[in-house]
Design an enzyme around this catalytic site. Structure first.
Site, PDB file in Angstrom:
ATOM      1  N   TYR A 115       0.785  -1.234   0.000  1.00 30.82           N
ATOM      2  CA  TYR A 115       0.000   0.000   0.000  1.00 30.82           C
ATOM      3  C   TYR A 115       0.815   1.282   0.000  1.00 30.82           C
ATOM      4  CZ  TYR A 115      -3.856  -3.179   0.602  1.00 30.82           C
ATOM      5  OH  TYR A 115      -4.766  -4.189   0.392  1.00 30.82           O
TER       6      TYR A 115
ATOM      7  N   PHE B 219     -10.529  -3.897  10.459  1.00 33.47           N
ATOM      8  CA  PHE B 219     -11.679  -3.771   9.540  1.00 33.47           C
ATOM      9  C   PHE B 219     -11.249  -4.145   8.127  1.00 33.47           C
ATOM     10  CE2 PHE B 219      -9.645   0.347  10.192  1.00 33.47           C
ATOM     11  CZ  PHE B 219      -9.386   0.781   8.902  1.00 33.47           C
TER      12      PHE B 219
END
Length: 418
Positions: free
Chosen positions: A128, A418
């Site tokens: 990322y 999450f």
């Protein structure tokens, strides 16, 4: 968006949700096919336009989902965030740019919506950074060797006049949301939890075919106020000589006061038959080891990056947080995706507030947008990043000044995945 090799990337429809869920499970190496009732339960997370799939010949081969989130920054303010999750690419379709296409689409939409940052929990470290995300918080897990902890095995409860009660899932759904709100208003890096989160964590809504109900305990202060809560499981392990060798595993523990944290950790270490307590993911400077008479009884099991942040609006991000000292800093922010790059002047006042405007003068520090995210929540040192070659000082002493402005007395932490 259809590529030259015929792979179409688009927001899925409800009719494509089951295929999308199967593709996500394959990407995460989980059992591909879920019972229909579990797939139907997961539809509660479906948000039109923000649940995206890549389709090859009508079959879903990559998944991506985002949802609205609030992230607490230094000083207690909350900023709107684009939370990224459920990112997978099938092993048959790697290295075709599918994640890049889905990410570019999502970040552009988040920027247009006015989100200040994007967030995610990275399953793999190298992915990322190339999209402007930086690891802004980390997390640590401890394993407590209970017999070595030095606690009095005769203890019967908190010594501060408070009490601990076992409760059930319904109680957690009533008491938990307000308790978490108290925590996240004070904790940089914390995120909000919606009603669905509490239903899933207590089994009222089931996203997995097998749900094992945890134990729940609540700490109430001497005045009767709920100040802490823990969810935990325990195994059933006995030695050859009939000794109990059970391990408690903490799913989550919330304490809004040091007294609550102390009481809950001592409670977990006092349960009969338990010889080890696994803490679950905690802040790297958590109080846990030093709440025990012998801190060495709490050994670090895992330590790793946790919440990753991608800044989308530099001005709003820097103005949302507070600062440790007065000062001025000009930042040259590089952003290869063109979402947040530029030169900015940060002015911090003695009262802790800050203002940020585009600047034309000479920069003090040059850094990538991912490194700005690492510094923004106060966990990392600009001096350290400069030594690593990830921040460049354009003015001598600028990195040290950045640390004086940006770093926090307690480390930021995100209690959620999450």
């Amino acid at each position: 968006m259809t590529s030259r090799d015929g792979i179409d990337v688009h927001p899925i429809t409800e009719s494509e949700f089951a295929d999308w869920t199967r593709a996500m499970n394959i990407g995460f190496l989980r059992e591909p096919t879920l019972p229909e009732e579990i797939v139907d339960a997961r539809r509660a997370q479906f948000t039109p336009g923000r649940t995206v799939g890549a389709f090859d010949g009508g079959r879903c081969v990559a998944t991506f989902r985002s949802f609205a989130q609030e992230l607490t920054v230094v000083g207690g303010a909350a900023v709107p965030a684009d939370a990224v999750t459920n990112v997978t690419v099938a092993p048959t379709h790697r290295r075709r740019g599918l994640l890049t296409r889905m990410m570019a689409r999502d970040l552009a939409a988040a920027k247009d919506r006015g989100d200040v940052v994007a967030t995610l929990i990275a399953a793999e470290y190298p992915i990322y950074g190339r999209y402007g995300f930086g690891p802004a918080t980390s997390a640590t897990e401890w394993t407590v060797d209970v017999p070595r902890a030095g606690l009095d095995p005769r203890r019967s409860g908190p010594e501060d006049g408070g009490r601990i009660d076992l409760v059930d899932g319904e109680d957690v759904r009533k008491l938990g949301p307000e308790l978490h709100e108290r925590l996240r208003r004070e904790l940089p890096g914390a995120v909000d939890r919606d009603e669905l989160w509490w239903k899933v964590t207590t089994g009222a809504v089931r996203f997995h075919a097998s749900f094992h109900e945890p134990f729940y305990a609540v700490y109430r202060s001497a005045g009767g106020e709920v100040e802490g809560m823990v969810a935990y499981t325990a195994d059933d392990n006995w030695g050859d000589a009939k000794q109990p060798l059970n391990t408690v595993r903490v799913k989550w523990l919330t304490g809004v006061t040091p007294a609550a944290e102390r009481a809950l950790w001592h409670y977990l270490c006092s349960i009969d038959w338990v010889v080890k307590v696994r803490s679950g993911w905690r802040a790297p400077d958590d109080l846990l080891p030093h709440l025990l008479p012998d801190p060495r009884a709490a050994a670090v099991t895992t330590q790793a990056d946790w919440l990753w942040v991608r800044i989308l609006d530099v001005v709003r991000a820097l103005e949302a947080r507070t600062y440790q000292a007065a000062g001025s800093l000009v930042l040259e922010v590089a952003d290869g995706d063109g979402l947040a790059g530029g030169r900015y002047r940060l002015e911090a006042s003695a009262d802790g507030t800050g203002s940020c405007v585009p600047a034309t003068g000479s920069a003090d520090l040059t850094l990538d947008v991912a490194e700005l995210a690492v510094l923004w929540l106060g966990d990392e040192s600009a001096v350290r990043l400069a030594a690593l070659g990830r921040v460049r000082e354009e003015r001598a002493g600028a990195a040290r000044q950045a640390d004086a402005l940006l770093r926090t007395s307690r480390r930021p932490w995100c209690p959620d995945i999450f």
